[in-house]
Design a protein around this motif. Structure first.
Motif, PDB file in Angstrom:
ATOM      1  N   TYR A 126       2.913  -5.567   3.624  1.00 22.33           N
ATOM      2  CA  TYR A 126       2.963  -6.752   2.758  1.00 22.33           C
ATOM      3  C   TYR A 126       2.858  -8.030   3.596  1.00 22.33           C
ATOM      4  N   HIS A 127       3.582  -8.064   4.697  1.00 21.40           N
ATOM      5  CA  HIS A 127       3.640  -9.286   5.486  1.00 21.40           C
ATOM      6  C   HIS A 127       2.501  -9.412   6.502  1.00 21.40           C
ATOM      7  N   ILE A 162      17.214  -4.477   6.884  1.00 20.02           N
ATOM      8  CA  ILE A 162      16.274  -5.536   7.240  1.00 20.02           C
ATOM      9  C   ILE A 162      16.928  -6.537   8.191  1.00 20.02           C
ATOM     10  N   ARG A 192      -1.802 -13.064   3.966  1.00 19.93           N
ATOM     11  CA  ARG A 192      -0.465 -13.637   4.139  1.00 19.93           C
ATOM     12  C   ARG A 192      -0.433 -14.558   5.352  1.00 19.93           C
ATOM     13  N   LYS A 213       6.045  -0.462   3.589  1.00 21.31           N
ATOM     14  CA  LYS A 213       5.596  -1.372   2.542  1.00 21.31           C
ATOM     15  C   LYS A 213       5.820  -2.826   2.943  1.00 21.31           C
ATOM     16  N   ARG A 214       6.970  -3.115   3.525  1.00 29.54           N
ATOM     17  CA  ARG A 214       7.259  -4.478   3.956  1.00 29.54           C
ATOM     18  C   ARG A 214       6.294  -4.918   5.064  1.00 29.54           C
ATOM     19  N   PHE A 215       6.024  -4.003   5.989  1.00 25.02           N
ATOM     20  CA  PHE A 215       5.138  -4.348   7.095  1.00 25.02           C
ATOM     21  C   PHE A 215       3.746  -4.684   6.569  1.00 25.02           C
ATOM     22  N   GLN A 272       9.180  -7.896  14.790  1.00 26.01           N
ATOM     23  CA  GLN A 272       9.740  -7.319  13.575  1.00 26.01           C
ATOM     24  C   GLN A 272       9.998  -5.823  13.731  1.00 26.01           C
ATOM     25  N   TRP A 322      13.672  -3.991  13.473  1.00 29.24           N
ATOM     26  CA  TRP A 322      13.982  -2.869  12.586  1.00 29.24           C
ATOM     27  C   TRP A 322      14.538  -1.686  13.369  1.00 29.24           C
ATOM     28  N   PRO A 374       9.910   2.336   2.773  1.00 27.36           N
ATOM     29  CA  PRO A 374      10.162   0.923   2.425  1.00 27.36           C
ATOM     30  C   PRO A 374       9.817  -0.025   3.572  1.00 27.36           C
ATOM     31  N   LEU A 375      10.035   0.397   4.811  1.00 31.20           N
ATOM     32  CA  LEU A 375       9.682  -0.442   5.949  1.00 31.20           C
ATOM     33  C   LEU A 375       8.163  -0.578   6.073  1.00 31.20           C
TER      34      LEU A 375
END
Length: 638
Positions: free
Chosen positions: A297-298, A225, A303, A293-295, A317, A321, A290-291
């Protein structure tokens, strides 16, 4: 005696004359015969009276020939009936034989027809039997296929129980091959059963491998990250982890075929001007989880980071990455892919996966900004900057789609053209109404060239150049032509404006402003004429190994030069000056051309070169201020 001979001759002449007269008066089918007789008499006797004594000999000769002909006719007439009779007898025999053969043929045909009618029942019975055999054969193949599916399924279960993952993966691959072989069979139920069985075991193996793969990746501190630091000490079992990583990547690659089959992934079109792209590699898919999911999420939902006015947040972002992960992809993943024989570039695959997130986000946000010009312009600017950095900094191949094709959707493209036109017209209005529009923007005008272009003309050409830079990298020629048409409209609009201003100043043709208008028209015409060259500072001629070696041997330090940066290169200004001075020359051959170029180059004073060199600080400052965008210095050297 003499009188008697004369009378005889007269009588003969009368007969001949009568014969000739009769022949001439009554032409018939015997005309040729009569002519022959007359010719014979003339030949044998002639017109001499002394030749009449030959008449008796001629008569005897003719009588003898006539007798011979009669004998021949009698002989032939007696033999012809016999021959005709014999021929008729043979014909009659042939007729009888033919009738006999026809009768036999009729009897044979009737017999054959009876046999065929009798055999039809047997033929129908045999056809039914063959149909049954074909049905049994298809049933057997169906059952064999089911048995094969069960066999593979049992073997996969057995391999998983014994932890023989490679064998299980091999059985999955065989099942996938069987699935592809049944595509044209028409056995929909069998296909559905096989696909469900394949999906069941594939999911189990994939989940197991993905779980193990994620655990190994976590020990390598994936995902990165933040920028990876060199202070992190390698794990104690680094060698074991590397072996596990290679094993899991290889096994996941072996599942690629079945994964594509189950998810029905195909090579998909990449948008206008782009080629088709293959499905994403399975190990990279798992690494992206995992990337992803983060993307989401944000940058989805409610948000604060999901802000329509801040597209640079998620675009930046994605770039971060990419940059953070490249070392790991190069050092760890790419060697494994190479040893496995996979023709895959780990960096490119990671970029493709991350770009999918950005593409989905842009496709969702772009239509929502069509009614807000400011936000839409900001989105376009950020997308163009993102694409530029993606291609240059991260070396993403142009054969693969970036994010520009999102802007080429018809409604989005038309909005973009409309906003570009509106903004350009507003800038032209502002530049023409500015106080210093008709004065030079340079303190010393000779540090650029001798055209003495006013500020409004330079600003207008910079505007055109900025538009060119914005659409230059578009993957669709149709969209590029649309922007070119916009530029033509702007040039024509600016021409009309110059004409109007010139009419207002026509009363004072020697005023500075009138001269500035003429200089502006000449400058714009000259630059538009020069724009066909498209100078590139990173051309092979400038960066060839031989030239670099010469620089190194002679102690010449070369700056790290950005691509497509003519505004930082004063030599281009000198080339532009030479080109303009050369327009009036008319060389007749190559030698004249070379001499003219040398003479023109020699005519440039050293002071001009010195002023261009001393302009470098201003050039660099302008480029920094423009954040890498084109500056006013570009206009001179297009």
């Amino acid at each position: 005696m003499a009188a008697h001979m004369m009378e005889h001759n007269k009588h003969s002449s009368d007969e001949l004359s009568h014969l000739e007269r009769t022949d001439s008066e009554s032409p018939s089918e015997d005309g040729h015969f009569t002519d022959g007789v007359v010719a014979l008499v003339q030949k044998e006797i002639g017109g001499d009276l002394k030749s009449l004594k030959k008449v008796s000999g001629l008569l005897e000769k003719l009588t003898l020939e006539n007798k011979q002909l009669e004998e021949q006719v009698l002989t032939v007439s007696s033999s012809v009936p016999l021959r005709v009779s014999a021929a008729l007898s043979v014909a009659e025999e042939s007729r009888v034989k033919l009738e006999s053969l026809l009768e036999k043929e009729r009897l044979l045909s009737n017999t054959l027809q009876q046999h065929l009618q009798g055999a039809q029942v047997w033929a129908d019975s045999i056809g039914q039997v063959l149909g049954q055999l074909d049905t049994l054969e298809r049933h057997m193949k169906y059952l064999q296929c089911l048995a094969r599916i069960e066999e593979l399924s049992d073997s996969i279960q057995q391999h998983l129980m014994t932890n023989s993952v490679w064998d299980a993966v091999g059985a999955i691959d065989k099942m996938a091959a069987l699935d592809m072989g049944l595509r044209k069979s028409g056995c929909s139920h069998l296909q559905a059963f096989l696909r469900e069985t394949l999906r069941f075991w594939h999911k189990i193996i994939k989940d197991k491998l993905a779980s193990d793969f994620e655990e190994v990746l976590m020990q390598f501190h994936w995902p990165f990250i933040s920028p990876p630091t060199q202070t992190l000490s390698p794990p104690a079992n680094a060698q074991e982890l590397n072996s596990q990583l290679e094993l899991l990547v290889s096994q996941l690659l072996s599942l690629q075929t079945s994964d594509d089959l189950i998810s029905e992934k195909k090579e998909t079109p990449s948008g206008p001007g782009q080629s088709q792209t293959p499905p994403l590699s399975l190990p990279i898919q798992i690494m992206l989880l995992p990337l992803s999911k983060r993307f989401r999420y944000h940058f989805t939902g409610n948000r604060q980071t999901n802000n329509l006015s801040k597209p640079e947040w998620f675009l930046t972002q994605v770039l971060i990455w990419m940059g953070n992960s490249f070392n790991f992809m190069d050092e760890k993943i790419q060697p494994i892919l190479d040893r496995a024989g996979a023709k895959v570039n780990a960096r490119v695959e990671l970029c493709r996966g991350l770009l999918t997130l950005a593409q989905e986000k842009l496709a969702h946000d772009a239509p929502r900004l069509l009614y807000d010009d400011a936000l839409f312009c900001h989105l376009v600017d950020e997308v163009l900057q993102f694409e530029k950095e993606l291609r240059s900094t991260h070396s993403y191949p142009r054969a693969y789609p970036g994010v520009l094709h999102i802007l080429l959707e018809e409604t989005v493209l038309q909005k973009w053209l409309s906003v570009e036109r509106k903004m350009a017209v507003e800038k032209v209005d502002a530049m023409l109404s500015a106080e210093g529009a008709w004065s030079s923007q340079y303190k010393d005008i000779t540090d650029m060239d001798e055209l003495k272009a006013p500020d409004c003309a330079e600003t207008f050409m910079t505007l055109l150049l900025v538009i060119t830079e914005r659409y230059r990298s578009l993957p669709c020629p149709r969209a590029q032509l649309s922007f070119l048409a916009l530029q033509k409209e702007l040039v024509d609009d600016f021409r009309i404006r110059l004409t109007q201003v010139m009419k207002e100043e026509s009363r004072q043709p020697l005023s500075p402003r009138y001269c500035a208008i003429l200089n502006a028209a000449n400058y714009i015409s000259t630059v538009l004429g020069d724009w066909g060259d498209n100078v590139q500072d990173l051309a092979p001629a400038h960066t060839a190994k031989g030239i670099k070696s010469w620089f190194n041997d002679h102690g010449v330090t070369v700056l790290d030069w950005p691509a497509n940066s003519p505004d930082l290169n004063p030599i281009e200004n000198l080339r532009g000056i030479v080109k303009r001075k050369m327009r009036d020359t008319k060389p007749n051959n190559v030698d004249d051309l070379k001499a003219a170029i040398k003479a023109t180059w020699a005519s440039i004073p050293p002071e001009q070169c010195h002023k261009l060199i001393t302009s470098m600080p201003r050039r660099i400052e302008a480029v920094i201020k423009a954040k890498g965008a084109p500056t006013k210095y570009c206009v001179q050297i297009q």
